[in-house]
Write a protein that holds these residues in place. Sequence first.
Motif, mmCIF file in Angstrom:
data_model
loop_
_atom_site.group_PDB
_atom_site.id
_atom_site.type_symbol
_atom_site.label_atom_id
_atom_site.label_comp_id
_atom_site.label_asym_id
_atom_site.label_seq_id
_atom_site.Cartn_x
_atom_site.Cartn_y
_atom_site.Cartn_z
ATOM 1 N N ARG A 152 -11.541 1.240 -2.235
ATOM 2 C CA ARG A 152 -11.882 0.836 -0.866
ATOM 3 C C ARG A 152 -11.005 0.156 -0.369
ATOM 4 N NH1 ARG A 152 -16.955 2.850 1.372
ATOM 5 N NH2 ARG A 152 -18.018 3.523 -0.382
ATOM 6 N N LEU A 153 -10.421 0.215 0.869
ATOM 7 C CA LEU A 153 -9.435 -0.328 1.594
ATOM 8 C C LEU A 153 -10.009 -1.471 2.370
ATOM 9 C CD1 LEU A 153 -7.276 2.799 2.814
ATOM 10 C CD2 LEU A 153 -7.370 1.788 0.623
ATOM 11 N N THR A 154 -8.923 -2.517 2.801
ATOM 12 C CA THR A 154 -9.522 -3.645 3.714
ATOM 13 C C THR A 154 -8.351 -3.720 4.541
ATOM 14 O OG1 THR A 154 -10.649 -5.679 3.596
ATOM 15 C CG2 THR A 154 -8.585 -5.158 1.860
ATOM 16 N N ASP A 155 -8.666 -4.785 5.729
ATOM 17 C CA ASP A 155 -7.632 -4.771 6.506
ATOM 18 C C ASP A 155 -6.929 -3.851 7.072
ATOM 19 O OD1 ASP A 155 -8.223 -7.639 6.079
ATOM 20 O OD2 ASP A 155 -7.021 -7.699 4.486
ATOM 21 N N VAL A 156 -7.682 -2.849 7.442
ATOM 22 C CA VAL A 156 -7.229 -1.217 7.891
ATOM 23 C C VAL A 156 -6.856 -1.372 9.307
ATOM 24 C CG1 VAL A 156 -7.833 0.944 8.027
ATOM 25 C CG2 VAL A 156 -8.591 -0.104 6.222
ATOM 26 N N SER A 157 -5.626 -0.865 9.602
ATOM 27 C CA SER A 157 -5.190 -0.736 11.132
ATOM 28 C C SER A 157 -4.603 0.640 11.292
ATOM 29 C CB SER A 157 -3.975 -1.814 11.355
ATOM 30 O OG SER A 157 -4.438 -2.996 11.383
ATOM 31 N N TRP A 158 -4.769 1.257 12.351
ATOM 32 C CA TRP A 158 -4.267 2.752 12.466
ATOM 33 C C TRP A 158 -3.379 2.623 13.855
ATOM 34 C CZ3 TRP A 158 -5.385 7.099 10.001
ATOM 35 C CH2 TRP A 158 -6.548 7.208 9.174
ATOM 36 N N TRP A 159 -2.255 3.692 13.932
ATOM 37 C CA TRP A 159 -1.442 3.732 14.891
ATOM 38 C C TRP A 159 -1.194 5.170 15.106
ATOM 39 C CZ3 TRP A 159 3.118 6.481 14.930
ATOM 40 C CH2 TRP A 159 3.872 6.138 16.054
ATOM 41 N N VAL A 178 -0.697 6.828 11.614
ATOM 42 C CA VAL A 178 -0.230 5.945 10.250
ATOM 43 C C VAL A 178 -1.396 4.918 9.953
ATOM 44 C CG1 VAL A 178 1.268 4.277 9.412
ATOM 45 C CG2 VAL A 178 2.277 6.294 10.937
ATOM 46 N N ILE A 179 -1.694 4.738 8.953
ATOM 47 C CA ILE A 179 -2.817 3.873 8.277
ATOM 48 C C ILE A 179 -2.180 2.821 7.603
ATOM 49 C CG2 ILE A 179 -3.600 5.214 6.636
ATOM 50 C CD1 ILE A 179 -6.404 4.041 6.642
ATOM 51 N N CYS A 180 -2.209 1.538 7.949
ATOM 52 C CA CYS A 180 -1.796 0.438 7.000
ATOM 53 C C CYS A 180 -3.156 -0.459 6.466
ATOM 54 C CB CYS A 180 -1.011 -0.560 7.808
ATOM 55 S SG CYS A 180 0.717 0.173 8.358
ATOM 56 N N SER A 181 -3.172 -0.863 5.256
ATOM 57 C CA SER A 181 -4.255 -1.337 4.804
ATOM 58 C C SER A 181 -3.936 -2.098 3.405
ATOM 59 C CB SER A 181 -5.278 -0.447 4.284
ATOM 60 O OG SER A 181 -5.055 0.134 3.276
ATOM 61 N N HIS A 182 -4.469 -2.939 3.122
ATOM 62 C CA HIS A 182 -4.827 -3.535 1.662
ATOM 63 C C HIS A 182 -5.815 -2.948 0.906
ATOM 64 C CE1 HIS A 182 -3.080 -7.084 4.273
ATOM 65 N NE2 HIS A 182 -2.062 -6.576 3.678
ATOM 66 N N LEU A 183 -5.671 -3.114 -0.604
ATOM 67 C CA LEU A 183 -6.859 -2.662 -1.272
ATOM 68 C C LEU A 183 -7.653 -3.688 -1.741
ATOM 69 C CD1 LEU A 183 -4.758 -0.212 -3.789
ATOM 70 C CD2 LEU A 183 -6.308 0.415 -2.118
ATOM 71 N N LYS A 184 -8.850 -3.582 -1.847
ATOM 72 C CA LYS A 184 -9.881 -4.429 -2.472
ATOM 73 C C LYS A 184 -9.685 -4.764 -3.836
ATOM 74 C CE LYS A 184 -13.642 -4.078 0.653
ATOM 75 N NZ LYS A 184 -14.841 -3.468 1.117
#
Length: 267
Positions: free
Chosen positions: A247-254, A261-267
């Motif tokens: 699962r990803l967290t702190d997700v942002s899309w551009w 582009v998706i940026c995220s952190h991993l739980k």
Amino acid sequence: MASLPPLTESLIPFLDPYLPRINPTAVLDKAETDDSLPFITLTFAQSIDSRISSSPGARTSISHLETKTMTHYLRSKHDAILIGIGTFLADDPILNCRFKINHDDSSHLIRPVIIDPTFKLGFYYEKSKLRQAFLESKGLPPIVLVRLSEIRSNPEIKSFCTLHKIMLLPIETEPASEFRWLKVFKELKKRHIKSIMVEGGASVINSLLLARDPSSGKSLINSLIITIGPVFLGKSGVEVSPCKELRLTDVSWWTGVQDSVICSHLK
């Protein structure tokens, strides 16, 4: 080689929260000589159906020039760029940084790191774009991670690396699913590598997505940045998909001209 198109300005504030906080060219100070790990960014381009190439060993174009410039911008924020030997053999990559704020600036020199347990690099390095970039002062020679037993059984590996100014890093490694990422990153930190951009290939990506610090259980990945191109590569393509749910967290899309582009952190 054609120059990169300008970086789309909206990418800078979008990417900033997911990038290392330190200056990649700064000298290690006392606070950075402890057992802390380098900042790890895992980034790659994939198709809609989660493939990074059309078939094993095939060089495949997925991303738009706009996000290729983004890739070099990301490289400018890191000390090292890490790939597996399969990616090196398939793509003959230059593994340097071509991003410049303006034409008068010099390019950031990023250190290539290649995971190569059996030292296949030796057969291809002398004619590679990677070596040519170093000879033209456009890149650095790599750090190559080679199985310790391979080094002991083949003394020519050390002499080859010395001749070509390659830094040889012995590893006690097993298959990718059991790869000791924690130890590798600690060894790279000892060599003043404070931030690493991992680009592939599939076995490296899938392995690292599941890598955890055994003492804390936290992911070794600090940031995940994925470019998604508008293409299906099909069932014969090389798939990026870890063997269990993440699962990803702190997700942002551009979204740009073509790619998302998706940026995220991993739980």
